[in-house]
Design a protein around this motif. Structure first.
Motif, PDB file in Angstrom:
ATOM      1  N   LYS A 150       0.847  -1.185   0.000  1.00  0.00           N
ATOM      2  CA  LYS A 150       0.000   0.000   0.000  1.00  0.00           C
ATOM      3  C   LYS A 150       0.886   1.239   0.000  1.00  0.00           C
ATOM      4  O   LYS A 150       1.707   1.410   0.903  1.00  0.00           O
ATOM      5  CB  LYS A 150      -0.912  -0.004   1.232  1.00  0.00           C
ATOM      6  CG  LYS A 150      -1.863  -1.203   1.254  1.00  0.00           C
ATOM      7  CD  LYS A 150      -2.732  -1.192   2.488  1.00  0.00           C
ATOM      8  CE  LYS A 150      -3.677  -2.386   2.506  1.00  0.00           C
ATOM      9  NZ  LYS A 150      -4.519  -2.409   3.726  1.00  0.00           N
ATOM     10  N   PRO A 151       0.737   2.128  -0.977  1.00  0.00           N
ATOM     11  CA  PRO A 151       1.669   3.241  -1.108  1.00  0.00           C
ATOM     12  C   PRO A 151       1.718   4.164   0.089  1.00  0.00           C
ATOM     13  O   PRO A 151       2.773   4.683   0.431  1.00  0.00           O
ATOM     14  CB  PRO A 151       1.173   3.972  -2.357  1.00  0.00           C
ATOM     15  CG  PRO A 151      -0.213   3.497  -2.578  1.00  0.00           C
ATOM     16  CD  PRO A 151      -0.270   2.104  -2.049  1.00  0.00           C
ATOM     17  N   LEU A 152       0.580   4.383   0.769  1.00  0.00           N
ATOM     18  CA  LEU A 152       0.589   5.321   1.884  1.00  0.00           C
ATOM     19  C   LEU A 152       1.358   4.780   3.085  1.00  0.00           C
ATOM     20  O   LEU A 152       1.734   5.539   3.984  1.00  0.00           O
ATOM     21  CB  LEU A 152      -0.842   5.698   2.278  1.00  0.00           C
ATOM     22  CG  LEU A 152      -1.661   6.386   1.179  1.00  0.00           C
ATOM     23  CD1 LEU A 152      -2.975   6.890   1.739  1.00  0.00           C
ATOM     24  CD2 LEU A 152      -0.898   7.514   0.525  1.00  0.00           C
ATOM     25  N   GLU A 153       1.603   3.469   3.137  1.00  0.00           N
ATOM     26  CA  GLU A 153       2.395   2.889   4.219  1.00  0.00           C
ATOM     27  C   GLU A 153       3.891   3.111   3.996  1.00  0.00           C
ATOM     28  O   GLU A 153       4.715   2.728   4.818  1.00  0.00           O
ATOM     29  CB  GLU A 153       2.082   1.403   4.360  1.00  0.00           C
ATOM     30  CG  GLU A 153       0.664   1.142   4.846  1.00  0.00           C
ATOM     31  CD  GLU A 153       0.330  -0.332   4.963  1.00  0.00           C
ATOM     32  OE1 GLU A 153       1.197  -1.158   4.638  1.00  0.00           O
ATOM     33  OE2 GLU A 153      -0.795  -0.650   5.373  1.00  0.00           O
ATOM     34  N   LEU A 154       4.250   3.738   2.888  1.00  0.00           N
ATOM     35  CA  LEU A 154       5.644   4.068   2.612  1.00  0.00           C
ATOM     36  C   LEU A 154       6.068   5.347   3.316  1.00  0.00           C
ATOM     37  O   LEU A 154       7.239   5.717   3.271  1.00  0.00           O
ATOM     38  CB  LEU A 154       5.848   4.250   1.094  1.00  0.00           C
ATOM     39  CG  LEU A 154       5.635   3.028   0.207  1.00  0.00           C
ATOM     40  CD1 LEU A 154       5.589   3.448  -1.242  1.00  0.00           C
ATOM     41  CD2 LEU A 154       6.762   2.033   0.423  1.00  0.00           C
ATOM     42  N   PHE A 155       5.132   6.035   3.985  1.00  0.00           N
ATOM     43  CA  PHE A 155       5.396   7.385   4.484  1.00  0.00           C
ATOM     44  C   PHE A 155       5.488   7.443   6.011  1.00  0.00           C
ATOM     45  O   PHE A 155       4.841   6.679   6.723  1.00  0.00           O
ATOM     46  CB  PHE A 155       4.290   8.337   4.020  1.00  0.00           C
ATOM     47  CG  PHE A 155       4.389   8.698   2.568  1.00  0.00           C
ATOM     48  CD1 PHE A 155       5.014   9.870   2.179  1.00  0.00           C
ATOM     49  CD2 PHE A 155       3.871   7.865   1.599  1.00  0.00           C
ATOM     50  CE1 PHE A 155       5.114  10.209   0.837  1.00  0.00           C
ATOM     51  CE2 PHE A 155       3.974   8.187   0.253  1.00  0.00           C
ATOM     52  CZ  PHE A 155       4.591   9.362  -0.127  1.00  0.00           C
ATOM     53  N   GLU A 156       6.307   8.391   6.469  1.00  0.00           N
ATOM     54  CA  GLU A 156       6.365   8.791   7.871  1.00  0.00           C
ATOM     55  C   GLU A 156       6.144  10.302   7.942  1.00  0.00           C
ATOM     56  O   GLU A 156       6.514  11.027   7.015  1.00  0.00           O
ATOM     57  CB  GLU A 156       7.731   8.472   8.490  1.00  0.00           C
ATOM     58  CG  GLU A 156       8.047   7.005   8.660  1.00  0.00           C
ATOM     59  CD  GLU A 156       9.396   6.826   9.334  1.00  0.00           C
ATOM     60  OE1 GLU A 156       9.539   7.249  10.510  1.00  0.00           O
ATOM     61  OE2 GLU A 156      10.297   6.291   8.679  1.00  0.00           O
ATOM     62  N   LYS A 157       5.550  10.765   9.032  1.00  0.00           N
ATOM     63  CA  LYS A 157       5.344  12.210   9.228  1.00  0.00           C
ATOM     64  C   LYS A 157       6.039  12.637  10.519  1.00  0.00           C
ATOM     65  O   LYS A 157       5.901  11.984  11.551  1.00  0.00           O
ATOM     66  CB  LYS A 157       3.846  12.524   9.319  1.00  0.00           C
ATOM     67  CG  LYS A 157       3.064  12.201   8.066  1.00  0.00           C
ATOM     68  CD  LYS A 157       1.580  12.494   8.262  1.00  0.00           C
ATOM     69  CE  LYS A 157       0.769  12.128   7.034  1.00  0.00           C
ATOM     70  NZ  LYS A 157      -0.685  12.387   7.246  1.00  0.00           N
ATOM     71  N   LYS A 158       6.776  13.743  10.425  1.00  0.00           N
ATOM     72  CA  LYS A 158       7.484  14.271  11.593  1.00  0.00           C
ATOM     73  C   LYS A 158       7.351  15.789  11.624  1.00  0.00           C
ATOM     74  O   LYS A 158       7.241  16.432  10.577  1.00  0.00           O
ATOM     75  CB  LYS A 158       8.970  13.884  11.549  1.00  0.00           C
ATOM     76  CG  LYS A 158       9.235  12.384  11.641  1.00  0.00           C
ATOM     77  CD  LYS A 158      10.726  12.088  11.655  1.00  0.00           C
ATOM     78  CE  LYS A 158      10.989  10.591  11.791  1.00  0.00           C
ATOM     79  NZ  LYS A 158      12.446  10.292  11.822  1.00  0.00           N
ATOM     80  N   LYS A 238      10.700  -1.583  -2.434  1.00  0.00           N
ATOM     81  CA  LYS A 238       9.264  -1.460  -2.155  1.00  0.00           C
ATOM     82  C   LYS A 238       8.529  -0.900  -3.373  1.00  0.00           C
ATOM     83  O   LYS A 238       7.446  -1.376  -3.735  1.00  0.00           O
ATOM     84  CB  LYS A 238       9.038  -0.568  -0.939  1.00  0.00           C
ATOM     85  CG  LYS A 238       9.431  -1.218   0.388  1.00  0.00           C
ATOM     86  CD  LYS A 238       9.118  -0.300   1.564  1.00  0.00           C
ATOM     87  CE  LYS A 238       9.470  -0.956   2.886  1.00  0.00           C
ATOM     88  NZ  LYS A 238       9.141  -0.082   4.034  1.00  0.00           N
ATOM     89  N   PHE A 239       9.115   0.116  -4.002  1.00  0.00           N
ATOM     90  CA  PHE A 239       8.486   0.682  -5.197  1.00  0.00           C
ATOM     91  C   PHE A 239       8.507  -0.306  -6.358  1.00  0.00           C
ATOM     92  O   PHE A 239       7.542  -0.388  -7.132  1.00  0.00           O
ATOM     93  CB  PHE A 239       9.176   1.988  -5.595  1.00  0.00           C
ATOM     94  CG  PHE A 239       8.628   3.192  -4.883  1.00  0.00           C
ATOM     95  CD1 PHE A 239       7.430   3.761  -5.275  1.00  0.00           C
ATOM     96  CD2 PHE A 239       9.300   3.740  -3.801  1.00  0.00           C
ATOM     97  CE1 PHE A 239       6.906   4.865  -4.610  1.00  0.00           C
ATOM     98  CE2 PHE A 239       8.787   4.845  -3.131  1.00  0.00           C
ATOM     99  CZ  PHE A 239       7.586   5.404  -3.538  1.00  0.00           C
ATOM    100  N   TYR A 240       9.581  -1.044  -6.482  1.00  0.00           N
ATOM    101  CA  TYR A 240       9.684  -2.066  -7.532  1.00  0.00           C
ATOM    102  C   TYR A 240       8.557  -3.089  -7.380  1.00  0.00           C
ATOM    103  O   TYR A 240       7.837  -3.400  -8.332  1.00  0.00           O
ATOM    104  CB  TYR A 240      11.048  -2.747  -7.438  1.00  0.00           C
ATOM    105  CG  TYR A 240      11.245  -3.927  -8.357  1.00  0.00           C
ATOM    106  CD1 TYR A 240      11.593  -3.749  -9.697  1.00  0.00           C
ATOM    107  CD2 TYR A 240      11.117  -5.228  -7.871  1.00  0.00           C
ATOM    108  CE1 TYR A 240      11.797  -4.834 -10.539  1.00  0.00           C
ATOM    109  CE2 TYR A 240      11.309  -6.324  -8.711  1.00  0.00           C
ATOM    110  CZ  TYR A 240      11.649  -6.119 -10.039  1.00  0.00           C
ATOM    111  OH  TYR A 240      11.838  -7.209 -10.863  1.00  0.00           O
ATOM    112  N   ASN A 241       8.373  -3.607  -6.164  1.00  0.00           N
ATOM    113  CA  ASN A 241       7.322  -4.604  -5.917  1.00  0.00           C
ATOM    114  C   ASN A 241       5.935  -4.005  -6.123  1.00  0.00           C
ATOM    115  O   ASN A 241       5.040  -4.657  -6.674  1.00  0.00           O
ATOM    116  CB  ASN A 241       7.449  -5.169  -4.498  1.00  0.00           C
ATOM    117  CG  ASN A 241       8.669  -6.044  -4.327  1.00  0.00           C
ATOM    118  OD1 ASN A 241       9.126  -6.682  -5.282  1.00  0.00           O
ATOM    119  ND2 ASN A 241       9.212  -6.097  -3.122  1.00  0.00           N
ATOM    120  N   LEU A 242       5.760  -2.766  -5.691  1.00  0.00           N
ATOM    121  CA  LEU A 242       4.465  -2.097  -5.853  1.00  0.00           C
ATOM    122  C   LEU A 242       4.142  -1.903  -7.331  1.00  0.00           C
ATOM    123  O   LEU A 242       3.021  -2.183  -7.778  1.00  0.00           O
ATOM    124  CB  LEU A 242       4.477  -0.760  -5.121  1.00  0.00           C
ATOM    125  CG  LEU A 242       3.221   0.119  -5.240  1.00  0.00           C
ATOM    126  CD1 LEU A 242       1.989  -0.633  -4.749  1.00  0.00           C
ATOM    127  CD2 LEU A 242       3.406   1.410  -4.460  1.00  0.00           C
TER     128      LEU A 242
END
Length: 283
Positions: A150-158, A238-242
């Motif tokens: 899931k693309p949004l699980e690639l992100f962190e917010k700080k 991760k992007f490759y698999n996605l």
């Protein structure tokens, strides 16, 4: 319907747990891929019985793929089919989707030449006749518990008040990190906070995909995903698999926005809807 346990039939049935056949393997393997418009089910199966395989070869029996999710769908499979592609408008896929392969008779079948049956049937197998459109066997069940990419699980917010801009996008070892100068920029006081952050998500995806091209191409312009090896960088992997899951074959400077559209489930359209909703509520 999906058969999850042995069912009682008045004739021998080929299943992985059946005692009707000396060797009763009926093994199904499925890989699920998708893009914005279609699902692709890549199918491979193994049937030990020569009698059954001959029925399929002679078109006396057919393979039926059963997909059970929010609704039940049936698709006829030819022996040479490596995959089936189904428009998303034709099928609903939930977080738990169950798939099974059935074997169905296309004509009346006499079992007199079925030498794959267990010894129990040897004395009377010539008397076993199965009618047209009867089930002859079923495979194991394959279950998908939703997407693992899931693309949004690639992100962190700080929050980082020391940055010299309102936001800063950093490509980490495994995630894309969005640094905010202050919490107000995250829209945390809105019930649609996640959706209102989608423009930042889009910017992060653009930056990460551009780096993917730089890291995995010779010319810095495009990458043929069918030709390259799986990347060693964890975020690139991760992007490759996605992208592979979304049936994307090529990534280039020119099609980055098209790729984002395919992998991100219309994040800008959802953002526009959220803003429009806030505007209407404000009025």
């Amino acid at each position: 319907m999906i058969y999850k346990k042995d069912a009682n039939f008045p004739y021998p049935l080929l299943t992985n747990t059946s005692t009707s056949y000396e060797s009763s393997n009926f093994i199904l393997d499925v890989n699920l891929h998708e893009n914005s418009y279609n699902y692709r089910f890549e199918i491979s199966y193994e049937i030990d019985s020569q009698f059954v395989n001959k029925l399929i070869e002679n078109e006396q029996a057919q393979l039926v793929l059963v997909i059970q999710s929010k609704d039940n769908k049936f698709f006829y499979i030819k022996p040479e089919d490596k995959y089936i592609e189904i428009q998303k408008s034709r099928i609903s896929i939930s977080n738990r989707t169950t798939i099974q392969l059935h074997l169905q008779s296309k004509a009346e079948i006499n079992f007199k030449d079925n030498d794959d049956l267990s010894y129990f049937y040897s004395q009377f197998k010539e008397d076993i006749v199965v009618l047209r459109n009867s089930i002859l066997g079923f495979s194991n069940v394959v279950i998908f518990e939703g997407s693992s990419t899931k693309p949004l699980e690639l992100f962190e917010k700080k929050v980082n008040p020391d940055i010299k801009s309102d936001i800063k996008i950093e490509l980490g070892s495994e995630t894309i990190i969005i640094h905010y100068k202050n919490e107000q920029l995250q829209f945390n006081d809105s019930p649609m906070s996640n959706t209102l952050n989608n423009p930042y998500i889009y910017m992060g995806l653009q930056k990460a995909l551009y780096r993917f091209i730089v890291n995995n191409s010779d010319d810095g312009e495009q990458v043929d995903l069918e030709q390259i090896d799986a990347p060693t960088d964890n975020l690139d992997l991760k992007f490759y698999n996605l992208m592979k899951k979304k049936m994307i074959n090529e990534l280039s400077i020119d099609n980055i926005d098209e790729v984002i559209y395919s992998i991100s489930d219309k994040i800008l359209e959802k953002y526009a809807g959220a803003v429009r909703g806030l505007s209407l509520n404000g009025n």
